[in-house]
Design a protein around this motif. Structure first.
Motif, short mmCIF file in Angstrom:
data_model
loop_
_atom_site.label_atom_id
_atom_site.label_comp_id
_atom_site.label_asym_id
_atom_site.label_seq_id
_atom_site.Cartn_x
_atom_site.Cartn_y
_atom_site.Cartn_z
N ALA A 120 -4.14 30.57 -50.48
CA ALA A 120 -3.28 29.69 -49.45
C ALA A 120 -3.52 29.96 -47.94
CB ALA A 120 -1.82 29.81 -49.99
N SER A 121 -3.66 29.14 -47.28
CA SER A 121 -4.08 29.18 -45.67
C SER A 121 -3.15 28.25 -44.97
CB SER A 121 -5.64 28.94 -45.68
OG SER A 121 -5.81 27.52 -45.71
N ARG A 122 -3.16 28.47 -43.61
CA ARG A 122 -2.61 27.57 -42.41
C ARG A 122 -3.76 26.46 -42.56
NH1 ARG A 122 -1.89 29.85 -37.08
NH2 ARG A 122 -1.02 31.53 -38.10
N HIS A 123 -3.63 25.60 -41.77
CA HIS A 123 -4.15 24.27 -41.58
C HIS A 123 -5.70 24.68 -40.72
CE1 HIS A 123 -2.28 20.96 -42.99
NE2 HIS A 123 -1.07 21.54 -42.82
N GLY A 124 -6.71 24.04 -40.92
CA GLY A 124 -7.85 24.35 -40.26
C GLY A 124 -7.95 23.27 -39.04
N ASP A 125 -8.87 23.39 -38.36
CA ASP A 125 -9.12 22.70 -37.16
C ASP A 125 -8.08 23.07 -35.95
OD1 ASP A 125 -11.58 21.84 -37.97
OD2 ASP A 125 -10.84 20.22 -39.11
N PHE A 126 -7.36 24.08 -35.99
CA PHE A 126 -6.25 24.34 -34.96
C PHE A 126 -6.38 25.65 -34.59
CE2 PHE A 126 -4.08 20.60 -36.65
CZ PHE A 126 -3.21 20.33 -35.63
N PHE A 298 -5.27 14.85 -26.78
CA PHE A 298 -5.82 16.05 -25.93
C PHE A 298 -5.55 17.38 -26.51
CE2 PHE A 298 -6.41 18.38 -21.76
CZ PHE A 298 -7.65 18.44 -21.85
N ASP A 299 -4.26 17.48 -26.88
CA ASP A 299 -4.21 19.02 -27.51
C ASP A 299 -4.65 18.88 -28.89
OD1 ASP A 299 -1.61 19.68 -25.79
OD2 ASP A 299 -1.22 17.67 -26.07
N LEU A 300 -5.03 17.81 -29.66
CA LEU A 300 -5.51 18.14 -30.85
C LEU A 300 -6.86 18.38 -30.54
CD1 LEU A 300 -3.88 15.20 -32.75
CD2 LEU A 300 -3.13 17.47 -32.74
N VAL A 301 -7.75 17.85 -29.68
CA VAL A 301 -9.15 17.94 -29.66
C VAL A 301 -9.54 19.01 -28.63
CG1 VAL A 301 -9.59 15.70 -30.25
CG2 VAL A 301 -9.54 16.21 -27.88
N LEU A 302 -8.68 19.42 -27.91
CA LEU A 302 -9.21 20.36 -26.64
C LEU A 302 -9.70 21.41 -27.44
CD1 LEU A 302 -9.70 21.11 -23.86
CD2 LEU A 302 -7.24 21.77 -23.67
N ASP A 315 -14.40 12.74 -37.65
CA ASP A 315 -13.30 13.54 -37.34
C ASP A 315 -12.34 12.97 -36.90
OD1 ASP A 315 -14.81 15.99 -38.12
OD2 ASP A 315 -16.00 16.02 -36.14
N PHE A 316 -12.44 11.95 -35.93
CA PHE A 316 -11.50 10.90 -35.30
C PHE A 316 -10.87 10.29 -36.34
CE2 PHE A 316 -13.61 12.41 -31.73
CZ PHE A 316 -12.47 12.69 -30.89
N SER A 317 -11.56 9.71 -37.11
CA SER A 317 -10.93 8.83 -38.25
C SER A 317 -10.06 9.33 -39.14
CB SER A 317 -12.20 8.04 -39.12
OG SER A 317 -12.85 8.75 -39.91
N LEU A 318 -10.42 10.65 -39.33
CA LEU A 318 -9.47 11.63 -40.21
C LEU A 318 -7.95 11.89 -39.65
CD1 LEU A 318 -12.02 13.95 -41.50
CD2 LEU A 318 -10.96 12.17 -43.01
N LEU A 319 -8.01 11.70 -38.28
CA LEU A 319 -6.85 12.12 -37.64
C LEU A 319 -5.46 11.17 -37.81
CD1 LEU A 319 -8.07 13.12 -34.20
CD2 LEU A 319 -7.18 14.30 -35.92
N GLY A 320 -5.69 9.91 -38.35
CA GLY A 320 -4.80 8.75 -38.53
C GLY A 320 -3.63 9.28 -39.25
N GLU A 321 -4.00 9.88 -40.51
CA GLU A 321 -2.63 10.49 -40.98
C GLU A 321 -2.15 11.80 -40.55
OE1 GLU A 321 -1.48 12.16 -45.58
OE2 GLU A 321 -3.42 11.25 -45.37
N GLY A 322 -1.19 11.81 -40.20
CA GLY A 322 -0.64 12.95 -39.21
C GLY A 322 -0.91 12.67 -37.67
N GLY A 323 -1.48 11.48 -37.32
CA GLY A 323 -1.70 11.14 -35.88
C GLY A 323 -0.60 10.68 -35.03
N LEU A 324 0.51 10.55 -35.60
CA LEU A 324 1.77 9.90 -34.95
C LEU A 324 2.74 11.34 -34.61
CD1 LEU A 324 3.69 7.72 -34.00
CD2 LEU A 324 4.51 7.68 -36.31
N CYS A 325 2.64 11.33 -33.14
CA CYS A 325 3.67 12.45 -32.91
C CYS A 325 4.83 11.87 -32.66
CB CYS A 325 3.28 12.88 -31.26
SG CYS A 325 4.48 14.16 -30.49
N LEU A 326 6.02 12.69 -33.20
CA LEU A 326 7.25 12.31 -33.45
C LEU A 326 8.08 12.51 -32.34
CD1 LEU A 326 8.16 13.14 -37.17
CD2 LEU A 326 7.33 10.94 -36.24
#
Length: 342
Positions: A120-126, A298-302, A315-326
């Motif tokens: 079990a891990s935390r999310h990658g790419d962060f 910017f916070d996601l890719v920086l 990589d950008f196309s995968l950001l759609g799911e979860g790409g909406l900041c609430l």
């Protein structure tokens, strides 16, 4: 293993930890694997609900949970991280440096799909910081077939499942665009935001230029900064589809390779990323939302860009799911769902 009555266990060797839980006080092992049970241990074992005790029977076809956890840990561990001491069949991985976590998601999925074991891990790419917990490994039963762990070794062969990319880019240039700023009609409130976000990762802004909406002027400013050795360039403003928004054209005219103009992220749909061809230095076009919204594309890719994790259109196309900041009243980013579609 075999089971014997606790009252008859004096002299036997425990094959697993015995845990004691006292609410609000402790949750720890009172006896560790390998402990030889003594007469005075019997009341303690009974007090934690152990009326029967499992003792180890040698079987060359099986592995104890601690030994199996070590195997999983070795499959997971990349550079710049370490493991905790095995406890109750579990080992955790901890970051030694600040950086971006990368995960071989296919290996992780396949090993977890073998059954009787888990990672079990935390999310990658962060981003993560030194001391942050990365993942935990263990097998589900107290003992597991050696053959099963050989399957895990086969799946996890080669590069480790987890890797930490250290931050590499340390300098940046900012090209501020817009006639209204260039001619002094309004104050530049965009640049301070970018400086602050870059400083959070130890990046120093060494060059800053304000340009009009003339695309040739913007192109020249970008090129001058690259010629002077900056490791990345951020262009602020002029990113929409209005006729007088010329920043995308200016970036294109530098000869850089455009990865994306547009991203399935809100806020941040009009983001642009390009890489100059010679040294693959990133050039970004930042939409206006980066100036006023707390969290954006910017916070996601920086962090990934600063770690030289070269981004692709996929990589950008995968950001759609979860790409909406609430835009929550109380922002907990990155401990939220923003950017975590995978």
């Amino acid at each position: 293993m075999k089971v014997i009555k606790t009252t008859e266990a004096v002299g036997q060797v425990l094959c697993h930890d015995i845990t004691q839980i006292i609410k609000g006080v402790t949750k720890d092992a009172v006896f560790r694997k390998g402990h030889i049970i003594r007469e005075e241990d019997i009341p303690v074992l009974l007090s934690v609900g152990k009326e029967q005790i499992y003792v180890w029977e040698n079987d060359d076809s099986m592995l104890h949970e601690n030994e199996a956890a070590e195997i999983l840990y070795n499959l997971c561990k990349g550079a710049n991280m370490h493991g905790t001491q095995v406890k109750e069949g579990k080992i955790e991985l901890v970051a030694d440096i600040d950086g971006v976590l990368k995960i071989d998601r296919e290996k992780l999925k396949r090993i977890n799909g073998l059954g009787q074991m888990m990672i079990a891990s935390r999310h990658g790419d962060f981003p993560l910081k030194a001391g942050d917990k990365i993942a935990g490994t263990r097998v589900i039963p107290l003992v597991i077939e050696k053959e099963k762990m050989e399957q895990a070794k086969a799946v996890g062969a080669g590069k480790p499942i987890f890797e930490i990319l250290p931050y590499q880019l340390k300098t940046a240039g900012i090209v501020t665009t817009g006639n209204e700023v260039y001619k002094g009609r309004i104050a530049d409130t965009f640049t301070p935001v970018i400086i602050e976000k870059l400083a959070a990762y130890g990046v120093k802004v060494t060059h800053h230029t304000v340009c009009s909406d003339d695309h040739t002027q913007i192109t020249e400013a970008i090129q001058n900064m690259l010629d002077q050795g900056v490791q990345m360039v951020c262009c602020t403003g002029g990113m929409s589809v209005d006729p007088d928004d010329k920043t995308p054209l200016a970036i294109k005219n530098t000869g850089a390779q455009i990865v994306t103009y547009g991203a399935p992220v809100l806020p941040g749909a009009m983001f642009l990323l390009a890489y100059e061809k010679e040294q693959q230095r990133p050039i970004m076009g930042l939409p206006g939302c980066v100036m006023y919204a707390k969290r954006t594309i910017f916070d996601l890719v920086l962090p990934r860009i600063l770690a030289s994790d070269k981004l692709t259109a996929e990589d950008f196309s995968l950001l759609g799911e979860g790409g909406l900041c609430l835009s929550c009243d109380h922002c907990t980013f990155p401990n939220c769902g923003f950017g975590k579609g995978v």
